[in-house]
Write a protein that holds these residues in place. Sequence first.
Motif, PDB file in Angstrom:
ATOM      1  N   GLU A 194       0.827  -1.208   0.000  1.00 34.20           N
ATOM      2  CA  GLU A 194       0.000   0.000   0.000  1.00 34.20           C
ATOM      3  C   GLU A 194       0.863   1.260   0.000  1.00 34.20           C
ATOM      4  O   GLU A 194       0.529   2.255  -0.661  1.00 34.20           O
ATOM      5  N   THR A 228      -6.008  -3.033  -4.786  1.00 36.22           N
ATOM      6  CA  THR A 228      -6.294  -1.695  -4.252  1.00 36.22           C
ATOM      7  C   THR A 228      -6.352  -0.636  -5.351  1.00 36.22           C
ATOM      8  O   THR A 228      -5.660  -0.736  -6.359  1.00 36.22           O
ATOM      9  N   THR A 239     -10.427  -1.296  -1.810  1.00 35.56           N
ATOM     10  CA  THR A 239      -9.449  -2.344  -1.509  1.00 35.56           C
ATOM     11  C   THR A 239     -10.186  -3.592  -1.025  1.00 35.56           C
ATOM     12  O   THR A 239     -11.417  -3.602  -0.924  1.00 35.56           O
TER      13      THR A 239
END
Length: 280
Positions: A194, A228, A239
């Motif tokens: 992320e 995501t 996500t």
Amino acid sequence: MSKMAASKLRLALIQLSVGMKKAENVSRALQKVKEAAGNGAQLVALPECFNSPYGTSYFPEYAEPIPGESTNALSCAAKEHGIFIVGGSIPERDGDKLYNTCTVWNPEGQMIAKHRKIHLFDIDVPGGITFRESDSLSPGNQLTTFDLPQCKVGIGICYDIRFAELAQLYGRMGCKLLLYPGAFNMTTGPVHWELLQRGRALDNQLYVGTISPARDVDANYVAWGHTTMVSPWGEVIATTEHEETVVYSDIDLDYVEKVRQMVPLRNQKRTDMYEVVQKS
């Protein structure tokens, strides 16, 4: 169609379960593509190695030419459903070389882009993971973009996302959306997956989408999952966890310009420091 409507895009990012049988992997991918198209997706993206287990020992066995069995199936699906398909990646055989390759198909079923993974995944994390894609794969050497009615899109594959220069070049080429099919692992995934997506999106003020295989704890290589979508503001806007699923995201490409107006980066006058670096 109004200007506002023309800027909207519905994406479907398919977090696919990938097993040992190529035909079943492709069939499952096509089922998910059909499902996504039925839910209004205009662009559908698959994960890295959607037709093959991820691993250097598997790449030679599962590799095929392009066009070939797996990519022909994507061509037919794109035409049948009238959508764009970003075909994750497959092991590609070209002569005596293998590549990790993503193909892109338009609603007429034509291949409009092909990206060979530029930065091969060669890492050694003591106590974590050791992996060397270069043991079987060759690197690509070209940037890859394609045009949607709404915007230009840049493509990278997995390890490509770690190289900020690639995303910067895509931004300068006019891309407003970057897509990275990828299969981060249980060592790097929790800390970097992320973070890298948000960094690429924030630095370049554009949308970033990543598409992972679903997690299979019995596989030799266990994927992190967590497909995501990140906005130009650096926010996670869609996500999931690690199971097989389809992540939908409705984005407005006009928002890219709004963010760039709010926080102007592109037209800032370079400081003396930058000028010194450029001249050195």
